[in-house]
Design an enzyme around this catalytic site. Sequence first.
Site, PDB file in Angstrom:
ATOM      1  N   CYS A 102       0.824  -1.208   0.000  1.00 53.99           N
ATOM      2  CA  CYS A 102       0.000   0.000   0.000  1.00 53.99           C
ATOM      3  C   CYS A 102       0.861   1.262   0.000  1.00 53.99           C
ATOM      4  O   CYS A 102       1.761   1.397   0.825  1.00 53.99           O
ATOM      5  CB  CYS A 102      -0.912  -0.003   1.224  1.00 53.99           C
ATOM      6  SG  CYS A 102      -2.046   1.364   1.171  1.00 53.99           S
ATOM      7  N   ASP A 204      -2.680  -3.376 -13.509  1.00 53.95           N
ATOM      8  CA  ASP A 204      -2.960  -3.021 -14.907  1.00 53.95           C
ATOM      9  C   ASP A 204      -3.540  -4.142 -15.752  1.00 53.95           C
ATOM     10  O   ASP A 204      -3.345  -4.143 -16.965  1.00 53.95           O
ATOM     11  CB  ASP A 204      -1.677  -2.535 -15.599  1.00 53.95           C
ATOM     12  CG  ASP A 204      -1.475  -1.049 -15.401  1.00 53.95           C
ATOM     13  OD1 ASP A 204      -2.355  -0.429 -14.762  1.00 53.95           O
ATOM     14  OD2 ASP A 204      -0.460  -0.522 -15.880  1.00 53.95           O
TER      15      ASP A 204
HETATM   16  C1  LIG Z   1      -9.098   1.973  -3.893  1.00 58.58           C
HETATM   17  C2  LIG Z   1      -7.967   0.997  -3.719  1.00 58.58           C
HETATM   18  C3  LIG Z   1      -7.717   0.453  -2.472  1.00 58.58           C
HETATM   19  C4  LIG Z   1      -6.657  -0.433  -2.295  1.00 58.58           C
HETATM   20  N1  LIG Z   1      -6.451  -0.989  -1.066  1.00 58.58           N
HETATM   21  C5  LIG Z   1      -5.490  -1.936  -0.903  1.00 58.58           C
HETATM   22  C6  LIG Z   1      -5.353  -2.633   0.331  1.00 58.58           C
HETATM   23  O1  LIG Z   1      -6.100  -2.430   1.290  1.00 58.58           O
HETATM   24  N2  LIG Z   1      -4.363  -3.554   0.412  1.00 58.58           N
HETATM   25  C7  LIG Z   1      -3.509  -3.816  -0.638  1.00 58.58           C
HETATM   26  O2  LIG Z   1      -2.609  -4.648  -0.508  1.00 58.58           O
HETATM   27  N3  LIG Z   1      -3.629  -3.181  -1.809  1.00 58.58           N
HETATM   28  C8  LIG Z   1      -4.614  -2.273  -1.971  1.00 58.58           C
HETATM   29  N4  LIG Z   1      -4.784  -1.693  -3.191  1.00 58.58           N
HETATM   30  C9  LIG Z   1      -3.952  -2.109  -4.324  1.00 58.58           C
HETATM   31  C10 LIG Z   1      -4.621  -3.250  -5.121  1.00 58.58           C
HETATM   32  O3  LIG Z   1      -4.707  -4.413  -4.331  1.00 58.58           O
HETATM   33  C11 LIG Z   1      -3.854  -3.556  -6.414  1.00 58.58           C
HETATM   34  O4  LIG Z   1      -2.552  -3.926  -6.058  1.00 58.58           O
HETATM   35  C12 LIG Z   1      -3.797  -2.362  -7.368  1.00 58.58           C
HETATM   36  O5  LIG Z   1      -5.064  -1.758  -7.508  1.00 58.58           O
HETATM   37  C13 LIG Z   1      -3.264  -2.776  -8.745  1.00 58.58           C
HETATM   38  O6  LIG Z   1      -4.077  -3.761  -9.328  1.00 58.58           O
HETATM   39  P1  LIG Z   1      -5.189  -3.403 -10.474  1.00 58.58           P
HETATM   40  O7  LIG Z   1      -4.497  -2.627 -11.549  1.00 58.58           O
HETATM   41  O8  LIG Z   1      -5.689  -4.746 -10.905  1.00 58.58           O
HETATM   42  O9  LIG Z   1      -6.250  -2.570  -9.791  1.00 58.58           O
HETATM   43  C14 LIG Z   1      -5.817  -0.784  -3.385  1.00 58.58           C
HETATM   44  C15 LIG Z   1      -6.097  -0.241  -4.644  1.00 58.58           C
HETATM   45  C16 LIG Z   1      -7.148   0.631  -4.828  1.00 58.58           C
HETATM   46  C17 LIG Z   1      -7.414   1.183  -6.205  1.00 58.58           C
END
Ligand SMILES: Cc1cc2nc3c(=O)[nH]c(=O)nc-3n(C[C@H](O)[C@H](O)[C@H](O)COP(=O)(O)O)c2cc1C
Length: 329
Positions: A102, A204
Amino acid sequence: MSYQIGSYRLKSKLLLAPMAGITDRPYRDVCRQYGAGLTSSEMITSDLSLIHTKKSQQRLPQRNEPGPRAAQIVGTEPEIMAEAARFNVAHGAHIIDINMGCPAKKVCNKAAGSALMQDINLVKKILHEVVNAVDVPVTLKIRTGWAKTKRNALTVAKIAEDAGIASLAVHGRTRNQGYTGYAEFETIRQIKKSLSIPILANGDIKTVEDAYFIFDYTNVDGLMLGRISHGRPWIFKEINDILLNNSPITPIPIKEKKTTAISHIDAIHRYYGTDQGVRIARKHIGWYLSNLVGHKADLLKPLTREIFPISDANEQLEKLDETLNSLWT
Ligand SMILES: Cc1cc2nc3c(=O)[nH]c(=O)nc-3n(C[C@H](O)[C@H](O)[C@H](O)COP(=O)(O)O)c2cc1C
């Protein structure tokens, strides 16, 4: 077909990414319904003095939730995180996930989340303490590093494997990138090549084609999907169809998509109570609409302008139902 975490053989290689403020119980349920192999909780503080707040309680995996249930903990002190892991297991978690991904300031100011990747000794201590604190599998989620010039994910990954981490998810961005710029998959490919524990690629994956490419290029054991699932939980089924079952996507009837959206919003109202539920439901309604009105994009703004101000739960559901029906008549 499956992804293995310790003794748990998941039904699919596609896992839902933890997302604070999004992957609550209703969201996890709807993604599981469409084939997510594992759905983790939103991150949960390791500070047990805060755990009894309503917000923290709502974030915990729920006892009546189908297993395996994963709880993601975030923190900075090894002993405190170990205690938090024990607490979550005692309250029904089957898997503990450690958040080192995070980038949020309020997490990083306390050197938690992805900030931990700057301090290798602390990473070692945390992983060691947490793995030894519980007799359930412990998984880890990391980024590729702190900054472009400080990509140390491979080092952290090897430490994780040595510490007994059961599965590693790698988001292909550095902490400094936040959620902008492109994810990079070479680091993930190198990690997969160098480790024996199961690896998940994340970041992504915006289309079925992205999923296909990233899975193939990195040779990982599974994929973790985040934002692509917003207002589109059926994406798990679509990617499972084409990528993992090697069959063409069976189109999901629009009627089913509408029913899914309505029942998801209804579940949010029931989980949070109507007042809080109506507010939380708005972003999901926005996502469902933007996915479902793709063919009539000019309607999106006026539709959301009509639905968003509604503050009564029944009225919100009725309006959504009416809106979705009007789009295909
Ligand atoms: C609104 C939001 C909240 C997130 N909260 C967390 C979280 O609580 N824990 C975590 O490990 N990653 C968190 N992430 C990261 C996501 O788990 C993920 O790694 C990131 O969105 C990239 O993947 P994607 O492109 O498929 O969305 C968060 C991402 C977003 C957009």
